[in-house]
Design a protein around this motif. Structure first.
Motif, PDB file in Angstrom:
ATOM      1  N   ASP A 126     -26.384   5.044 -17.561  1.00  0.00           N
ATOM      2  CA  ASP A 126     -26.851   5.599 -16.312  1.00  0.00           C
ATOM      3  C   ASP A 126     -25.657   5.769 -15.381  1.00  0.00           C
ATOM      4  OD1 ASP A 126     -27.963   6.075 -13.789  1.00  0.00           O
ATOM      5  OD2 ASP A 126     -29.631   4.729 -14.130  1.00  0.00           O
ATOM      6  N   VAL A 127     -25.416   6.996 -14.961  1.00  0.00           N
ATOM      7  CA  VAL A 127     -24.254   7.310 -14.139  1.00  0.00           C
ATOM      8  C   VAL A 127     -24.246   6.522 -12.835  1.00  0.00           C
ATOM      9  CG1 VAL A 127     -25.292   9.294 -12.967  1.00  0.00           C
ATOM     10  CG2 VAL A 127     -22.825   9.194 -13.282  1.00  0.00           C
ATOM     11  N   TYR A 128     -25.423   6.217 -12.285  1.00  0.00           N
ATOM     12  CA  TYR A 128     -25.489   5.497 -11.021  1.00  0.00           C
ATOM     13  C   TYR A 128     -25.116   4.024 -11.155  1.00  0.00           C
ATOM     14  CZ  TYR A 128     -27.707   9.472  -8.740  1.00  0.00           C
ATOM     15  OH  TYR A 128     -27.969  10.696  -8.210  1.00  0.00           O
ATOM     16  N   LYS A 129     -25.068   3.525 -12.376  1.00  0.00           N
ATOM     17  CA  LYS A 129     -24.794   2.101 -12.565  1.00  0.00           C
ATOM     18  C   LYS A 129     -23.368   1.812 -13.019  1.00  0.00           C
ATOM     19  CE  LYS A 129     -29.584   0.898 -13.322  1.00  0.00           C
ATOM     20  NZ  LYS A 129     -30.581   0.295 -14.204  1.00  0.00           N
ATOM     21  N   ARG A 130     -22.533   2.823 -13.134  1.00  0.00           N
ATOM     22  CA  ARG A 130     -21.159   2.619 -13.600  1.00  0.00           C
ATOM     23  C   ARG A 130     -20.344   1.714 -12.690  1.00  0.00           C
ATOM     24  NH1 ARG A 130     -19.651   8.764 -15.372  1.00  0.00           N
ATOM     25  NH2 ARG A 130     -21.065   8.857 -17.144  1.00  0.00           N
ATOM     26  N   GLN A 131     -20.602   1.787 -11.401  1.00  0.00           N
ATOM     27  CA  GLN A 131     -19.847   0.989 -10.440  1.00  0.00           C
ATOM     28  C   GLN A 131     -20.507  -0.357 -10.140  1.00  0.00           C
ATOM     29  OE1 GLN A 131     -16.837   2.008  -9.524  1.00  0.00           O
ATOM     30  NE2 GLN A 131     -17.170   3.837 -10.740  1.00  0.00           N
ATOM     31  N   ASP A 132     -21.589  -0.681 -10.836  1.00  0.00           N
ATOM     32  CA  ASP A 132     -22.303  -1.923 -10.545  1.00  0.00           C
ATOM     33  C   ASP A 132     -21.426  -3.176 -10.624  1.00  0.00           C
ATOM     34  OD1 ASP A 132     -24.583  -0.586  -9.897  1.00  0.00           O
ATOM     35  OD2 ASP A 132     -25.826  -1.447 -11.496  1.00  0.00           O
ATOM     36  N   PRO A 133     -20.476  -3.276 -11.577  1.00  0.00           N
ATOM     37  CA  PRO A 133     -19.627  -4.468 -11.564  1.00  0.00           C
ATOM     38  C   PRO A 133     -18.850  -4.632 -10.248  1.00  0.00           C
ATOM     39  CG  PRO A 133     -19.469  -3.387 -13.690  1.00  0.00           C
ATOM     40  CD  PRO A 133     -20.259  -2.460 -12.783  1.00  0.00           C
ATOM     41  N   LEU A 134     -18.384  -3.536  -9.673  1.00  0.00           N
ATOM     42  CA  LEU A 134     -17.692  -3.608  -8.382  1.00  0.00           C
ATOM     43  C   LEU A 134     -18.652  -4.049  -7.288  1.00  0.00           C
ATOM     44  CD1 LEU A 134     -15.318  -3.076  -6.426  1.00  0.00           C
ATOM     45  CD2 LEU A 134     -16.128  -0.702  -6.295  1.00  0.00           C
ATOM     46  N   TYR A 135     -19.842  -3.446  -7.246  1.00  0.00           N
ATOM     47  CA  TYR A 135     -20.815  -3.801  -6.219  1.00  0.00           C
ATOM     48  C   TYR A 135     -21.242  -5.264  -6.357  1.00  0.00           C
ATOM     49  CZ  TYR A 135     -21.057   1.281  -5.787  1.00  0.00           C
ATOM     50  OH  TYR A 135     -20.754   2.604  -5.634  1.00  0.00           O
ATOM     51  N   ALA A 136     -21.416  -5.708  -7.585  1.00  0.00           N
ATOM     52  CA  ALA A 136     -21.799  -7.111  -7.820  1.00  0.00           C
ATOM     53  C   ALA A 136     -20.700  -8.057  -7.337  1.00  0.00           C
ATOM     54  CB  ALA A 136     -22.085  -7.341  -9.299  1.00  0.00           C
ATOM     55  N   LEU A 137     -19.457  -7.703  -7.614  1.00  0.00           N
ATOM     56  CA  LEU A 137     -18.324  -8.528  -7.182  1.00  0.00           C
ATOM     57  C   LEU A 137     -18.252  -8.605  -5.660  1.00  0.00           C
ATOM     58  CD1 LEU A 137     -15.748 -10.096  -8.030  1.00  0.00           C
ATOM     59  CD2 LEU A 137     -14.543  -7.904  -7.902  1.00  0.00           C
ATOM     60  N   CYS A 138     -18.410  -7.455  -4.992  1.00  0.00           N
ATOM     61  CA  CYS A 138     -18.372  -7.430  -3.521  1.00  0.00           C
ATOM     62  C   CYS A 138     -19.521  -8.235  -2.933  1.00  0.00           C
ATOM     63  CB  CYS A 138     -18.428  -5.992  -3.012  1.00  0.00           C
ATOM     64  SG  CYS A 138     -16.913  -5.068  -3.309  1.00  0.00           S
ATOM     65  N   GLU A 139     -20.707  -8.095  -3.505  1.00  0.00           N
ATOM     66  CA  GLU A 139     -21.851  -8.843  -2.993  1.00  0.00           C
ATOM     67  C   GLU A 139     -21.639 -10.343  -3.187  1.00  0.00           C
ATOM     68  OE1 GLU A 139     -26.516  -8.063  -3.166  1.00  0.00           O
ATOM     69  OE2 GLU A 139     -25.752  -8.870  -5.060  1.00  0.00           O
ATOM     70  N   GLU A 140     -21.180 -10.731  -4.367  1.00  0.00           N
ATOM     71  CA  GLU A 140     -20.969 -12.149  -4.656  1.00  0.00           C
ATOM     72  C   GLU A 140     -19.874 -12.753  -3.772  1.00  0.00           C
ATOM     73  OE1 GLU A 140     -19.397 -14.979  -8.308  1.00  0.00           O
ATOM     74  OE2 GLU A 140     -20.273 -13.034  -8.787  1.00  0.00           O
ATOM     75  N   ALA A 141     -18.802 -11.991  -3.545  1.00  0.00           N
ATOM     76  CA  ALA A 141     -17.684 -12.475  -2.727  1.00  0.00           C
ATOM     77  C   ALA A 141     -17.941 -12.307  -1.236  1.00  0.00           C
ATOM     78  CB  ALA A 141     -16.402 -11.747  -3.122  1.00  0.00           C
ATOM     79  N   ASP A 142     -19.056 -11.678  -0.875  1.00  0.00           N
ATOM     80  CA  ASP A 142     -19.408 -11.441   0.527  1.00  0.00           C
ATOM     81  C   ASP A 142     -18.343 -10.592   1.223  1.00  0.00           C
ATOM     82  OD1 ASP A 142     -21.194 -11.626   2.649  1.00  0.00           O
ATOM     83  OD2 ASP A 142     -20.204 -13.394   3.485  1.00  0.00           O
ATOM     84  N   VAL A 143     -17.916  -9.534   0.526  1.00  0.00           N
ATOM     85  CA  VAL A 143     -16.886  -8.625   1.029  1.00  0.00           C
ATOM     86  C   VAL A 143     -17.508  -7.248   1.227  1.00  0.00           C
ATOM     87  CG1 VAL A 143     -14.732  -7.447   0.457  1.00  0.00           C
ATOM     88  CG2 VAL A 143     -15.018  -9.866  -0.101  1.00  0.00           C
ATOM     89  N   PRO A 144     -17.385  -6.661   2.430  1.00  0.00           N
ATOM     90  CA  PRO A 144     -17.952  -5.333   2.651  1.00  0.00           C
ATOM     91  C   PRO A 144     -17.089  -4.231   2.029  1.00  0.00           C
ATOM     92  CG  PRO A 144     -16.831  -6.063   4.617  1.00  0.00           C
ATOM     93  CD  PRO A 144     -16.776  -7.206   3.643  1.00  0.00           C
TER      94      PRO A 144
END
Length: 197
Positions: free
Chosen positions: A1-19
């Motif tokens: 799914d093309v919309y999920k390719r960046q999910d690892p980055l989004y998950a990392l930012c969410e986990e690290a509490d970084v905007p």
């Protein structure tokens, strides 16, 4: 799914509490510069030392961030990562309300095709996850009157750069103050806490 390719980055930012932040200059490449290559519209440094932008840039440089946020919302990024935070800095704010209206309307029309990607209205994702800084000359009070979204708009300034205005706090207060003390507190303080906790 093309919309999920960046999910690892989004998950990392969410986990690290970084905007995640988008800033002026990041729009370059979203459109061919030739579109603005008209006398008087082209980007060039100001005589007062300002940024090398022109009227065409000021009117269009939100296109890239707007398209990116649209893809994030319709692709379910803020649904999968509800604590992910996004700031759009120094790209103006006039586009936020019309974008929210458009996306809310389109989501209502195509709800079945968006399945679990978009549970909330797009305007609700913007209110929860996104903050946008207007330029000092923008009538933020009129945006709030027209579209609501008072949680989205955040004070910022490039002062003492020319594009930061000469007295940005008073200039913003001149319009936001009309909305009352709670709106002033949101605009100058609490809204920004989402991206600068």
């Amino acid at each position: 799914d093309v919309y999920k390719r960046q999910d690892p980055l989004y998950a990392l930012c969410e986990e690290a509490d970084v905007p995640l932040l988008m800033h002026i200059g990041g729009h370059l490449g979203a459109m061919d510069a030739a579109w603005g290559a008209v006398a008087g519209l082209e980007a060039r440094p100001g005589t007062d030392g300002g940024e090398p932008v022109g009227p065409f840039d000021i009117a269009t440089f939100h296109f890239g961030p707007q398209a990116f946020l649209t893809a994030m919302i319709l692709g379910g990024v803020f649904e999968r990562f509800p604590r992910l935070r996004m700031g759009v800095i120094e790209l103006g704010a006039q586009w936020v309300g019309p974008m929210a209206d458009l996306l809310d309307q389109r989501v209502k029309r195509f709800r079945q095709r968006l399945s679990d990607n978009v549970v909330l209205l797009p305007s609700e994702y913007l209110q929860r996850n996104v903050r946008v800084t207007p330029f000092w000359f923008e009538p933020v009070d009129e945006y709030v009157d027209r579209y609501g979204l008072e949680e989205v708009y955040v004070y910022s300034s490039d002062f003492p750069h020319p594009e930061g205005g000469t007295d940005p706090i008073d200039q913003f207060y001149g319009c936001v103050g009309r909305l009352g003390d709670a709106a002033v507190e949101r605009f100058f303080v609490t809204n920004g806490e989402l991206i600068l906790p």
